[in-house]
Design an enzyme around this catalytic site. Structure first.
Site, PDB file in Angstrom:
ATOM      1  N   GLU A   7      99.054  65.286  62.185  1.00 26.17           N
ATOM      2  CA  GLU A   7      98.959  66.266  62.940  1.00 26.17           C
ATOM      3  C   GLU A   7      97.218  66.328  63.625  1.00 26.17           C
ATOM      4  O   GLU A   7      97.772  66.333  65.113  1.00 26.17           O
ATOM      5  CB  GLU A   7      99.336  68.459  62.266  1.00 26.17           C
ATOM      6  N   LYS A   8      96.501  66.295  63.510  1.00 27.96           N
ATOM      7  CA  LYS A   8      95.771  66.143  63.573  1.00 27.96           C
ATOM      8  C   LYS A   8      93.936  65.126  63.349  1.00 27.96           C
ATOM      9  O   LYS A   8      94.710  64.227  62.789  1.00 27.96           O
ATOM     10  CB  LYS A   8      94.576  67.384  63.742  1.00 27.96           C
ATOM     11  N   ASP A 103     101.271  68.975  59.387  1.00 28.64           N
ATOM     12  CA  ASP A 103     101.290  69.554  58.589  1.00 28.64           C
ATOM     13  C   ASP A 103     101.915  70.859  58.321  1.00 28.64           C
ATOM     14  O   ASP A 103     103.280  70.965  58.298  1.00 28.64           O
ATOM     15  CB  ASP A 103     100.297  71.378  59.347  1.00 28.64           C
ATOM     16  N   ASP A 105     104.477  72.844  57.778  1.00 26.38           N
ATOM     17  CA  ASP A 105     104.922  74.138  57.430  1.00 26.38           C
ATOM     18  C   ASP A 105     106.027  74.034  59.057  1.00 26.38           C
ATOM     19  O   ASP A 105     105.483  73.123  59.494  1.00 26.38           O
ATOM     20  CB  ASP A 105     104.064  75.059  58.062  1.00 26.38           C
ATOM     21  N   TYR A 328      95.435  73.050  51.988  1.00 24.71           N
ATOM     22  CA  TYR A 328      95.711  73.712  53.266  1.00 24.71           C
ATOM     23  C   TYR A 328      95.742  75.157  53.354  1.00 24.71           C
ATOM     24  O   TYR A 328      96.469  75.651  52.567  1.00 24.71           O
ATOM     25  CB  TYR A 328      96.936  72.900  53.668  1.00 24.71           C
ATOM     26  N   ARG A 330      97.172  77.389  55.950  1.00 28.22           N
ATOM     27  CA  ARG A 330      97.666  77.745  56.470  1.00 28.22           C
ATOM     28  C   ARG A 330      98.696  78.400  55.384  1.00 28.22           C
ATOM     29  O   ARG A 330     100.011  78.623  56.081  1.00 28.22           O
ATOM     30  CB  ARG A 330      97.979  77.830  58.093  1.00 28.22           C
TER      31      ARG A 330
END
Length: 648
Positions: A7-8, A103, A105, A328, A330
């Protein structure tokens, strides 16, 4: 060649670190020793196309165009990250297999899935893609996740749910914002009147609270305290409980509103003997609080350190990505997988080595204990936020990072301390026909509360009467006679509700069921995430400040005149959490294959059409003479919240 799409960049580097050496760092990706490649997104590389992408006429905002509903949805490249999308295009074409490493989610699932789809990846390659779920960036955790790859197709419902939310937010926000901005211009307001399914009900909460406070009329009420003495000359205090006969002179909270009534009770019991007519003593236990999810951590960060939700989130991201000290951040879960229990020793050791203030608490932790936090049935895409097995020199952390790390670490250590034990005693004393109640709470064993010493400041906030009522009861028994040495009438004033702060507004968003009118929806919401998501709440609150709908006054959050004017102009359904609560309930159902995308979008479009017609027929008169200080834009553009989520 296997291509990992993170994701990043920080997540991509963490994956590459545990893959075979040597590594070749290229522009936008890393080649590892066995020929595989790790690349990454930079948050969302794609965004919903603007209305004028569907029809050039939509460049100009006009009421007659609304509602705008695309027949075929379009995504476009984000200009500032288009270079990385080009890198991925070439790598996806060369790859023989793909690993989705977004991520863990809904948004993380969609973020990478939409890139794979946008790049027109062949069906075979797309359908055989694997899913890598990482919630801890330390090497041991990443290696374990790599050994547990799953079919990416198993997570399609998560992606569909996020897609439905993204498109619904675009439809609702873009159409309603255009409608009310154009109507606002008719009464002289030149700012953008931003409307969203989450931001507007949040603003509504604040506006209604401010109005309630402004209209509040304080009224006096009266309490009677009886200062009692036992036959052994010990003293304690009890408070009068008005009987049903007093109901006409009481408010809905059971408080006496007539002073003469209270004074009459004082004169009747003064100097009289009373009897202990009921005595209950129960030993109770309170289990340790669960580890944090993001919202509960943001609430405590606001309470303890005065940090905004966004500041807590940014600090968590640094602890997760840069320092690798927490998992993580979030997360919406407060539970841990059972297999994580085996790592408790390493985590506790890391806490002891990282935080000197928690060193002794870590040493005293009883690792044989197992709290209810370890529960596979409560863990879905990600688990609670806890410290990792990595130690660090605390001097590397700034004050905010140190504070948040220690909050997370202390909450984890609680799981290895016994329950807090206390004795609750309630005595009923009848004096001259009047009922008086005395309560006491005595600590038997501090247990986990030893990690949370009370500050002198909090103790000093108690009034003398509160301290006296909280004092330990003497040894009394049922049927015992006591003397009312003195009785007093105390006049108090009803207090208005308090303005929202960062902590209480976040608490309202997570516990939104308290503000929902429909009992059926309220029942559903008790088991859902509340208003917004862990990843978006902080960004949405900050958006309301940027739009000049909210302002801060020290720690208080207040609505501006523009914020009040917008809420008063909107249909009530747009300002209440009921509608967005229903959305979240259905979106959660889509992610669990219990609801369909088509049903959700069909209902939304029907509702939106009615709201647009109502907007066209209403002028926002409460905004006359107001100005945001910003000219109304001609394009409606949504910026990513918290670097990747659309504003709602």
């Amino acid at each position: 060649m296997k291509l990992y799409i993170a994701e990043k960049p920080s997540l991509g580097r963490a994956i590459a670190d545990v893959l075979p050496k040597p590594h070749k760092k290229q522009q936008g990706y890393i080649e590892v020793g066995n020929g595989d490649v790790v690349s990454w997104c930079i948050g969302h590389l794609l965004e919903q196309a603007e209305p004028d992408a569907y029809d050039d006429a939509y460049k100009k905002w006009r009421l007659e165009h609304l509602p705008i509903v695309p027949e075929t949805w379009q995504l476009k490249k984000k200009p500032n990250t288009s270079k990385q999308l080009t890198v991925l295009r070439g790598l996806v074409k060369k790859a023989t297999s793909l690993v989705h490493a977004g991520d863990p989610d809904r948004e993380g699932q969609l973020l990478v899935d939409e890139v794979i789809e946008f790049l027109k990846t062949p069906a075979k390659k797309k359908n055989t893609a694997q899913r890598l779920l990482i919630s801890d960036l330390n090497p041991a955790a990443v290696k374990k996740a790599l050994n547990n790859l799953q079919p990416n197709s198993d997570y399609i419902p998560l992606s569909v749910s996020a897609l439905a939310r993204s498109r619904a937010d675009w439809l609702y926000g873009m159409n309603m914002t255009r409608a009310y901005t154009l109507q606002g211009q008719k009464v002289g307001y030149q700012g953008v009147l931003s409307v969203g399914r989450v931001q507007t009900p949040i603003l509504g909460l604040v506006v209604r609270r401010d109005i309630e406070i402004a209209n509040f009329v304080s009224k006096p009420f009266y309490e009677v305290l009886a200062h009692l003495q036992t036959q052994q000359q010990e003293t304690f205090t009890a408070k009068w409980k008005p009987s049903e006969a007093c109901r006409p002179y009481m408010d809905e909270d059971g408080r006496a509103l007539v002073k003469k009534l209270a004074e009459n009770v004082v004169s009747r019991v003064q100097g009289k003997m009373g009897e202990v007519t009921k005595l209950e003593k129960k030993n109770k236990q309170q289990a340790a609080p669960l580890p944090y999810n993001l919202s509960s951590l943001q609430i405590d960060g606001a309470k303890r350190f005065g940090m905004s939700a966004q500041q807590v989130l940014d600090t968590c991201q640094a602890l997760y990505e840069r320092h690798k000290l927490i998992t993580y951040p979030r997360s919406d879960s407060r539970y841990l997988p059972k297999e994580h229990y085996a790592h408790r020793g390493s985590v506790i050791k890391a806490i002891a080595n990282t935080s000197s203030s928690l060193n002794q608490a870590a040493v005293n932790a009883d690792q044989s204990l197992r709290s209810k936090a370890w529960n596979d049935g409560k863990v879905e895409a990600h688990h609670a936020i806890i410290p990792t097995e990595k130690s660090s020199n605390v001097d590397r952390l700034n004050s905010s990072e140190k504070n948040i790390y220690e909050l997370v670490a202390r909450q984890y250590l609680c799981q290895f301390y016994t329950a807090y034990e206390y004795a609750d005693t309630v005595a009923e004393i009848t004096i001259a026909g009047g009922l008086f109640i005395a309560k006491a709470k005595m600590t038997l064993k501090l247990g986990w509360k030893v990690l949370f010493p009370k500050s002198a400041a909090s103790t000093n906030k108690q009034t003398d009467a509160e301290k006296e009522l909280a004092a330990q009861l003497p040894t009394i028994k049922k049927g015992e006679q006591v003397l009312c040495q003195q009785a007093e009438c105390i006049e108090k004033q009803t207090q208005p509700p308090k303005h929202f702060s960062d902590a209480t507004l976040l608490a309202a968003m997570t516990g939104i069921s308290r503000y929902v009118q429909d009992s059926d929806i309220r029942k559903i919401l008790k088991d859902t995430d509340g208003l917004g998501t862990e990843a978006t709440r902080a960004g949405i609150i900050e958006l309301l400040f940027r739009r000049n709908f909210l302002v801060r006054n020290n720690k208080l959050i207040l609505a501006t005149d523009a914020g009040k004017g917008l809420i008063n102009a909107l249909p009530e359904s747009a300002t209440l959490p009921d509608m967005t609560a229903q959305w979240e309930s259905v979106l959660d159902g889509i992610s669990k294959k219990e609801a369909s995308y088509q049903h959700f979008m069909g209902g939304l479009l029907q509702q939106l059409s009615g709201m647009i017609e109502q907007a066209k027929a209403t002028l926002p008169d409460g905004l006359r003479g107001l100005s945001s200080g910003k000219p109304a834009g001609r394009k409606f553009k949504k910026k990513p919240a918290a670097k990747r989520s659309y504003k709602k």
